[in-house]
Design a protein around this motif. Structure first.
Motif, PDB file in Angstrom:
ATOM      1  N   VAL A   9      50.234  -5.284  -8.754  1.00  0.00           N
ATOM      2  CA  VAL A   9      49.959  -3.953  -8.226  1.00  0.00           C
ATOM      3  C   VAL A   9      48.510  -3.938  -7.780  1.00  0.00           C
ATOM      4  N   VAL A  10      48.278  -3.533  -6.523  1.00  0.00           N
ATOM      5  CA  VAL A  10      46.946  -3.640  -5.921  1.00  0.00           C
ATOM      6  C   VAL A  10      46.588  -2.330  -5.242  1.00  0.00           C
ATOM      7  N   ARG A  11      45.317  -1.953  -5.320  1.00  0.00           N
ATOM      8  CA  ARG A  11      44.860  -0.764  -4.604  1.00  0.00           C
ATOM      9  C   ARG A  11      44.647  -1.117  -3.135  1.00  0.00           C
ATOM     10  N   VAL A  12      45.130  -0.281  -2.249  1.00  0.00           N
ATOM     11  CA  VAL A  12      45.156  -0.609  -0.828  1.00  0.00           C
ATOM     12  C   VAL A  12      43.759  -0.635  -0.214  1.00  0.00           C
ATOM     13  N   LEU A  18      45.267  -3.934  -9.932  1.00  0.00           N
ATOM     14  CA  LEU A  18      45.415  -2.969 -11.025  1.00  0.00           C
ATOM     15  C   LEU A  18      46.254  -3.532 -12.163  1.00  0.00           C
ATOM     16  N   SER A  19      47.253  -4.332 -11.819  1.00  0.00           N
ATOM     17  CA  SER A  19      48.091  -4.967 -12.825  1.00  0.00           C
ATOM     18  C   SER A  19      48.766  -6.172 -12.186  1.00  0.00           C
ATOM     19  N   ALA A  20      49.223  -7.093 -13.016  1.00  0.00           N
ATOM     20  CA  ALA A  20      49.905  -8.284 -12.500  1.00  0.00           C
ATOM     21  C   ALA A  20      50.754  -8.881 -13.604  1.00  0.00           C
ATOM     22  N   SER A  21      51.797  -9.573 -13.218  1.00  0.00           N
ATOM     23  CA  SER A  21      52.648 -10.232 -14.199  1.00  0.00           C
ATOM     24  C   SER A  21      51.967 -11.501 -14.698  1.00  0.00           C
ATOM     25  N   THR A  22      52.136 -11.799 -15.946  1.00  0.00           N
ATOM     26  CA  THR A  22      51.590 -13.023 -16.531  1.00  0.00           C
ATOM     27  C   THR A  22      52.671 -14.086 -16.480  1.00  0.00           C
ATOM     28  N   ASP A  23      52.484 -15.066 -15.615  1.00  0.00           N
ATOM     29  CA  ASP A  23      53.515 -16.081 -15.379  1.00  0.00           C
ATOM     30  C   ASP A  23      52.987 -17.454 -15.775  1.00  0.00           C
ATOM     31  N   CYS A  24      53.913 -18.322 -16.079  1.00  0.00           N
ATOM     32  CA  CYS A  24      53.530 -19.674 -16.471  1.00  0.00           C
ATOM     33  C   CYS A  24      53.912 -20.708 -15.421  1.00  0.00           C
ATOM     34  N   GLU A  25      54.385 -20.260 -14.270  1.00  0.00           N
ATOM     35  CA  GLU A  25      54.735 -21.177 -13.179  1.00  0.00           C
ATOM     36  C   GLU A  25      53.452 -21.772 -12.609  1.00  0.00           C
ATOM     37  N   PHE A 115      51.022  -2.453 -17.725  1.00  0.00           N
ATOM     38  CA  PHE A 115      52.183  -2.265 -16.849  1.00  0.00           C
ATOM     39  C   PHE A 115      52.959  -3.571 -16.678  1.00  0.00           C
ATOM     40  N   ASP A 116      52.332  -4.676 -17.078  1.00  0.00           N
ATOM     41  CA  ASP A 116      53.000  -5.978 -16.987  1.00  0.00           C
ATOM     42  C   ASP A 116      54.280  -6.007 -17.811  1.00  0.00           C
ATOM     43  N   ASN A 117      54.322  -5.238 -18.898  1.00  0.00           N
ATOM     44  CA  ASN A 117      55.540  -5.210 -19.727  1.00  0.00           C
ATOM     45  C   ASN A 117      56.736  -4.732 -18.907  1.00  0.00           C
ATOM     46  N   PHE A 118      56.518  -3.701 -18.093  1.00  0.00           N
ATOM     47  CA  PHE A 118      57.607  -3.206 -17.255  1.00  0.00           C
ATOM     48  C   PHE A 118      57.926  -4.213 -16.152  1.00  0.00           C
ATOM     49  N   ILE A 119      56.897  -4.832 -15.578  1.00  0.00           N
ATOM     50  CA  ILE A 119      57.124  -5.824 -14.523  1.00  0.00           C
ATOM     51  C   ILE A 119      58.001  -6.951 -15.052  1.00  0.00           C
ATOM     52  N   GLN A 120      57.689  -7.436 -16.264  1.00  0.00           N
ATOM     53  CA  GLN A 120      58.447  -8.558 -16.826  1.00  0.00           C
ATOM     54  C   GLN A 120      59.896  -8.178 -17.092  1.00  0.00           C
ATOM     55  N   ARG A 121      60.129  -6.990 -17.661  1.00  0.00           N
ATOM     56  CA  ARG A 121      61.499  -6.562 -17.933  1.00  0.00           C
ATOM     57  C   ARG A 121      62.293  -6.418 -16.639  1.00  0.00           C
ATOM     58  N   THR A 122      61.662  -5.829 -15.635  1.00  0.00           N
ATOM     59  CA  THR A 122      62.351  -5.617 -14.357  1.00  0.00           C
ATOM     60  C   THR A 122      62.606  -6.945 -13.657  1.00  0.00           C
ATOM     61  N   LYS A 123      61.642  -7.844 -13.740  1.00  0.00           N
ATOM     62  CA  LYS A 123      61.806  -9.159 -13.115  1.00  0.00           C
ATOM     63  C   LYS A 123      62.980  -9.919 -13.741  1.00  0.00           C
ATOM     64  N   GLN A 124      63.109  -9.834 -15.060  1.00  0.00           N
ATOM     65  CA  GLN A 124      64.219 -10.515 -15.727  1.00  0.00           C
ATOM     66  C   GLN A 124      65.565  -9.962 -15.271  1.00  0.00           C
ATOM     67  N   ARG A 125      65.647  -8.647 -15.094  1.00  0.00           N
ATOM     68  CA  ARG A 125      66.908  -8.051 -14.612  1.00  0.00           C
ATOM     69  C   ARG A 125      67.225  -8.522 -13.206  1.00  0.00           C
ATOM     70  N   TYR A 126      66.209  -8.541 -12.327  1.00  0.00           N
ATOM     71  CA  TYR A 126      66.462  -8.895 -10.930  1.00  0.00           C
ATOM     72  C   TYR A 126      66.647 -10.397 -10.737  1.00  0.00           C
ATOM     73  N   ASN A 127      66.218 -11.184 -11.692  1.00  0.00           N
ATOM     74  CA  ASN A 127      66.498 -12.620 -11.614  1.00  0.00           C
ATOM     75  C   ASN A 127      67.901 -12.951 -12.107  1.00  0.00           C
TER      76      ASN A 127
END
Length: 301
Positions: A9-12, A18-25, A115-127
């Protein structure tokens, strides 16, 4: 395998994260793509509110609203309709959770990292698309993308950001947009345009023959016939292929058809002129109706 790899999530206005997912890729391709996140973040204010950038085997999609942009990185085969549904969910949750005044006045990067907690949960559903419980909304998004497809950003628009390797045109090709399926009226307009082009071509050869035989034929008539042929064939091209400024080109081509027939007024009767102009208008309408479509999803909606 089609996956969402990361999101942020970025301010335009200034590109502040503002927030980002924590990934291990940690693959090289993904790490290079993340560099484009920073480049895009600096240009968000200059870009449309819904965009896609293809970088090698990955896509970066984002939407912007109320001064905040929601960005995601996914594999190139991940369905476009799912990508933008995912971004819409992030947008709704972020707007509901946080006061926009706080996002506008934030000075510290990642100040909404929770907000990363919501990003991670949503990402898992959409994957795992089979687990999605909102399939009824996917059809609406698919229609919206078909009617208003995301702007396709080219790598050349981003310039050469610092730290990025040289981009090979063979490695990174611009995405090709397909048009919506052909309808019966579209096929009719295509055939009629070819017919008008053939009629103009035949009359053009006859006018050229008359000119060579010194029968007083005006050379400008020859030019008008061949220009009419070119305009009809170009309408066929615009109907089949997706090009930049496609609608404007179709209107300009129709204008050329009208001008050519006006100039050929002395050589054609009113019915012939009416036929050519009507076919030109009909083809222009079909070009306008056959718009680019989003990527086809990999499942039924």
């Amino acid at each position: 395998m089609s996956l969402i790899l990361s999101a942020s999530v970025v301010r335009v206005r200034d590109g502040l994260p503002l927030s980002a997912s924590t990934d291990c890729e940690q693959s090289v391709g993904v790490q290079e793509c993340r560099k484009y996140f920073k480049t895009l973040a600096k240009k968000l204010a200059q870009l449309p509110d819904r965009c896609t950038l293809q970088v090698g085997k990955y896509n970066i999609n984002f939407i912007s609203s109320l001064g905040v942009s929601y960005m995601m990185l996914c594999t190139e085969n991940y369905p476009s309709v799912l990508s933008f549904c995912f971004l819409n969910e992030l947008q709704k949750e972020f707007i509901t959770t946080y006061d926009m005044m706080k996002t506008n006045t934030a000075v510290r990067p990642y100040c909404f990292i929770e907000f990363d907690n919501f990003i991670q949960r949503t990402k898992q559903r959409y994957n795992n698309p089979r687990s999605l419980s909102t399939k009824i909304n996917l059809a609406d998004m698919q229609t919206e993308i078909r009617l208003r497809p995301p702007y396709q950003i080219s790598l050349s628009e981003l310039g050469s950001p610092n730290g990025l390797p040289h981009i090979s045109l063979k490695e990174y090709k611009a995405p090709h947009q397909r048009l919506v399926p052909v309808t019966l009226s579209g096929i009719v307009s295509f055939v009629l345009s070819l017919l008008c082009g053939a009629l103009n071509l035949i009359r053009g050869f006859h006018a050229t023959e008359s000119l060579l035989q010194n029968e007083g034929e005006d050379f400008s008539y020859v030019i008008a016939f061949f220009l009419g042929t070119a305009a009809c064939l170009y309408q066929c091209y615009l109907f089949v292929y997706c090009t930049g400024w496609r609608n404007i080109k179709s209107f300009l081509t129709f204008g050329l058809i009208c001008l050519c027939n006006m100039y050929l007024y002395e050589l054609r009767n009113l019915w012939q002129i009416f036929f050519h102009v009507t076919v030109g208008a009909f083809s222009t309408l079909q070009i306008r109706l056959r718009q680019p479509q989003g990527k086809s999803p990999d499942y039924n909606v």
